[in-house]
Design a protein around this motif. Structure first.
Motif, short mmCIF file in Angstrom:
data_model
loop_
_atom_site.label_atom_id
_atom_site.label_comp_id
_atom_site.label_asym_id
_atom_site.label_seq_id
_atom_site.Cartn_x
_atom_site.Cartn_y
_atom_site.Cartn_z
N GLU A 49 -10.40 -1.14 -1.62
CA GLU A 49 -9.62 -0.91 -2.84
C GLU A 49 -9.04 0.49 -2.90
OE1 GLU A 49 -13.36 0.36 -5.74
OE2 GLU A 49 -12.35 -1.56 -6.03
N GLU A 50 -9.61 1.44 -2.13
CA GLU A 50 -9.11 2.80 -2.15
C GLU A 50 -8.11 3.07 -1.01
OE1 GLU A 50 -12.80 4.89 -2.17
OE2 GLU A 50 -12.79 5.10 -4.33
N SER A 51 -7.78 2.06 -0.25
CA SER A 51 -6.74 2.22 0.78
C SER A 51 -5.39 2.38 0.11
CB SER A 51 -6.72 1.01 1.71
OG SER A 51 -7.96 0.84 2.37
N SER A 52 -4.48 3.10 0.76
CA SER A 52 -3.16 3.30 0.18
C SER A 52 -2.39 1.98 0.17
CB SER A 52 -2.39 4.35 0.97
OG SER A 52 -1.98 3.82 2.22
N VAL A 53 -1.40 1.87 -0.72
CA VAL A 53 -0.61 0.65 -0.83
C VAL A 53 0.10 0.34 0.48
CG1 VAL A 53 1.36 -0.41 -2.02
CG2 VAL A 53 -0.31 0.94 -3.31
N ALA A 54 0.62 1.38 1.14
CA ALA A 54 1.35 1.18 2.39
C ALA A 54 0.45 0.61 3.48
CB ALA A 54 1.97 2.50 2.85
N VAL A 55 -0.77 1.13 3.61
CA VAL A 55 -1.71 0.63 4.62
C VAL A 55 -2.09 -0.81 4.31
CG1 VAL A 55 -4.05 0.88 5.50
CG2 VAL A 55 -2.59 2.89 5.29
N GLN A 56 -2.30 -1.14 3.05
CA GLN A 56 -2.64 -2.51 2.68
C GLN A 56 -1.51 -3.48 3.07
OE1 GLN A 56 -4.31 -3.16 -1.25
NE2 GLN A 56 -4.94 -1.02 -1.39
N ALA A 57 -0.28 -3.04 2.84
CA ALA A 57 0.86 -3.90 3.19
C ALA A 57 0.92 -4.16 4.69
CB ALA A 57 2.16 -3.25 2.71
N HIS A 58 0.73 -3.11 5.48
CA HIS A 58 0.75 -3.28 6.95
C HIS A 58 -0.42 -4.15 7.42
CE1 HIS A 58 4.14 -0.72 7.70
NE2 HIS A 58 3.58 0.33 7.13
N TYR A 59 -1.55 -4.03 6.76
CA TYR A 59 -2.73 -4.81 7.15
C TYR A 59 -2.47 -6.31 6.95
CZ TYR A 59 -7.51 -6.66 6.97
OH TYR A 59 -8.65 -7.40 7.17
#
Length: 669
Positions: A324-334
């Motif tokens: 939940e503390e990952s950045s929005v950009a990293v979540q999108a790439h994941y």
């Protein structure tokens, strides 16, 4: 004190029949605490002793007679000990737990010492169903009246820790299943019984039984381990017993001598005792897929919020795990299963999330050139920084792991708010408040003066023996010899102290036998105690400690122990008792020492206690001419403990006595 907690406590004690039975208490100090007669003692009882209850246990019913404010805050909201058993809401979880509790009480009464254990309780309600809580008890008997017994217990709710241990066990099962698919051999080793249980692949590929006793001898005898590695592997298991947290090496295993990365990780119980170890063996080859899978498994079990794999040569990165503390950009790439530019993501992350004061440093730390340079000297490194979430700072830690392929790394980020909070609390608690004396040479001079002060006491004892006895018998001669030896030791100590250039100089550390040092201090104390007609009682607890030779500054340790014992002797009257409790525990190659001195002396007045660690200060109260001195005892002890990484706690009440507790730890030689 919390007014609500105090009122609740008064309601309990005012109705207790034991207020009319104070003469039945085995210790007058315990009776004074129970009755709440002394305001200072009552304050410490409610705020500085943990959660405490006084209770009786008859006919399967536990009934509380008194609880302190910390019990009201920490325990009662979850479980009330007003009454357990009978027709009350709370019950023992089963007959076995009730029997365990009864056995603890019997052990405490029979031994006259503390008894410890954990007991499960439960209740049932229509809204919540069954609720279960595990309570840790450290209890002792305080009073007897006819067939009734009153016990005092320090209690702690350990339910969360118990569930956490269960989660660790569950996670281990998942890890072992993952290891089977990652071409990893895994096994579990019980440190106490020396029993090893291998994974299914070990049994299938290496023809191992489901249980291997007296491990590692059978696998060494079978030829699985080469002879030149056998002694090293045996030594590993001795280190596990001593509390080593982890070990690893490349070892050529199997009859074909294939190189494997062999690793051990240790599991500890709530008291810090090593219980089990988990071993693994992975092929030591540069197979990126295998290494990557190994790293992912190891990383995910540590509950990192964000895990990235980064190619240092190309700047390409992929997200292996997010939270939940990952950045929005990293979540999108994941979720899109895409690779991305690490430097681009890093700049955006720092701009959008990182605390302004930490931006520049984090950008420098996570520069790919810097990472490559650091990993040429280490296999991993970490850095702590802050992010802003919901307008509040949160502490994060980024950890970089080097992979077998030197061009690739694993970057993992986790929240460390709780760790930083504990660190801050610890620092505040140990923070010193010495405004007047800060220079190191003043500490050295105080140390020398303090030693000279003790030397004068030894001379006084010798003069007393000579002037009061025309003819010396064997006992007097023995005492004189002890004092001559003490004078010699003190003279050597004073000489060494006078030549100290730095109070914390590493060159002053040596190997010494700490049990012999305890005996030296005891001899010093027994002589003065005999002259003052004081009973000096020593209780030693060295259970499970095999090696008591340690590495440290013996001069400082001796001075610390001399001072707290000497203070107790100076301010205790004839006919009183002084108890000295010494406890040693081994953990992780170090020896922890707890040294506790309790006296029945004049105590320290409340208004003087803020100054008791100040140099050259003495309260204008003494019991006899032994109370003379320079006011350096506690000051020197505190300064030296700070230098060796120990701590001191003093609890005192006028006309009741003083308790001084010192904690130190040393490397085992």
């Amino acid at each position: 004190m919390d007014e609500k907690a105090v009122n609740s406590n008064k309601a309990v004690t005012e109705s207790s029949v034991w207020l009319e039975r104070l003469a039945a208490f085995s210790n007058p100090q315990e009776a004074a605490i129970f009755a709440g007669e002394n305001e200072i003692v009552d304050y410490f009882f409610h705020h500085n002793m943990g959660a405490i209850i006084y209770f009786t246990y008859n006919g399967g019913i536990l009934r509380m007679e008194k609880g302190n404010a910390q019990y009201e805050r920490e325990i009662k909201p979850d479980i009330s000990f007003e009454e357990v058993g009978g027709g009350s809401e709370w019950q023992f979880s089963d007959e076995q737990e009730e029997k365990l509790f009864a056995q603890m009480l019997i052990a405490a009464e029979d031994s006259g010492q503390n008894a410890e254990g954990e007991v499960w309780f439960r209740s049932f309600s229509q809204c919540c169903g069954f609720q279960a809580f595990c309570i840790s008890f450290r209890l002792h008997l305080v009073a007897k009246y006819q067939s009734e017994r009153l016990f005092c217990a320090q209690i702690q709710n350990t339910t969360k820790q118990k569930h956490a241990f269960q989660n660790v066990s569950d996670n281990e099962n998942k890890f072992r299943a993952a290891a089977d698919h990652a071409n990893i051999y895994a096994w579990e080793y019980d440190i106490a019984t020396k029993v090893m249980r291998p994974c299914s692949r070990c049994m299938r590929d290496l023809d191992m039984p489901a249980v291997v006793e007296n491990y590692p001898e059978p696998v060494i005898e079978s030829g699985l381990f080469p002879e030149d590695y056998a002694d090293m592997y045996r030594h590993w298991h001795k280190r596990l017993e001593q509390g080593e947290s982890g070990m690893q090496a490349v070892i050529p295993l199997t009859k074909d001598r294939i190189p494997f990365h062999v690793r051990y990780t240790t599991e500890f119980d709530k008291d810090g005792k090593p219980v089990r170890a988990f071993g693994s063996a992975t092929l030591a080859v540069d197979n990126e897929k295998e290494v990557q899978l190994k790293e992912i498994i190891a990383t995910l079990t540590t509950k990192y919020a964000t895990v990235l794999k980064i190619d240092l040569a190309t700047d390409k990165a992929e997200a292996l795990n997010i939270g939940e503390e990952s950045s929005v950009a990293v979540q999108a790439h994941y979720y899109d299963d895409q690779t991305f530019s690490f430097e681009e993501i890093l700049r955006k992350y720092i701009a959008d999330y990182v605390h302004p004061d930490d931006k520049t440093t984090l950008l420098r730390v996570l520069d790919l050139k810097n990472i490559r340079n650091v990993l040429t000297h280490a296999t991993a490194f970490s850095h702590t920084y802050r992010i802003i979430r919901k307008q509040k700072p949160r502490y994060m830690q980024v950890r970089i792991f080097g992979m077998t392929d030197k061009n690739k790394i694993i970057l993992a980020i986790q929240n460390v708010d709780e760790v930083m909070s504990l660190q801050s609390q610890s620092e505040d608690k140990l923070k010193l408040d010495f405004e007047s004396v800060k220079a190191e040479h003043d500490i050295k001079n105080a140390l020398i003066n303090n030693m000279a002060d003790n030397e004068k006491d030894v001379v006084s004892i010798m003069e007393h023996l000579l002037t009061e006895n025309d003819q010396l018998d064997a006992e007097h001669v023995k005492r004189l010899r002890i004092n001559v030896k003490l004078l010699e030791d003190l003279a050597v100590d004073i000489f060494e102290a006078s030549h100290l250039e730095q109070i914390d100089d590493e060159s002053d550390k040596t190997g010494f036998e700490i049990k012999n040092l305890f005996k030296t201090v005891e001899n010093f104390a027994q002589v003065i105690a005999g002259m003052k007609e004081i009973d000096f009682i020593v209780d030693e607890d060295f259970d499970g400690v095999s090696d008591t030779e340690v590495y440290g500054n013996m001069l400082y340790v001796k001075r610390i122990l001399f001072n707290i014992v000497h203070n107790a002797l100076k301010y205790s009257p004839a006919g009183s008792e002084i108890h000295c409790a010494v406890e040693l525990r081994e953990h992780g190659g170090r020896l922890a020492c707890k040294y506790k001195v309790s006296d029945e002396g004049i105590g320290i007045a409340t208004d003087f206690q803020p100054h008791m660690f100040d140099p050259f200060t003495q309260e204008n109260r003494q019991v006899d001419n032994w109370g003379n001195g320079q006011g350096l005892g506690l000051y020197v002890a505190k300064q030296l403990l700070d230098k060796i990484g120990g701590n001191i706690a003093v609890y005192s009440a006028v006309d009741i006595g003083t308790i001084v507790t010192v904690n130190m730890s040393f490397d085992i030689v």
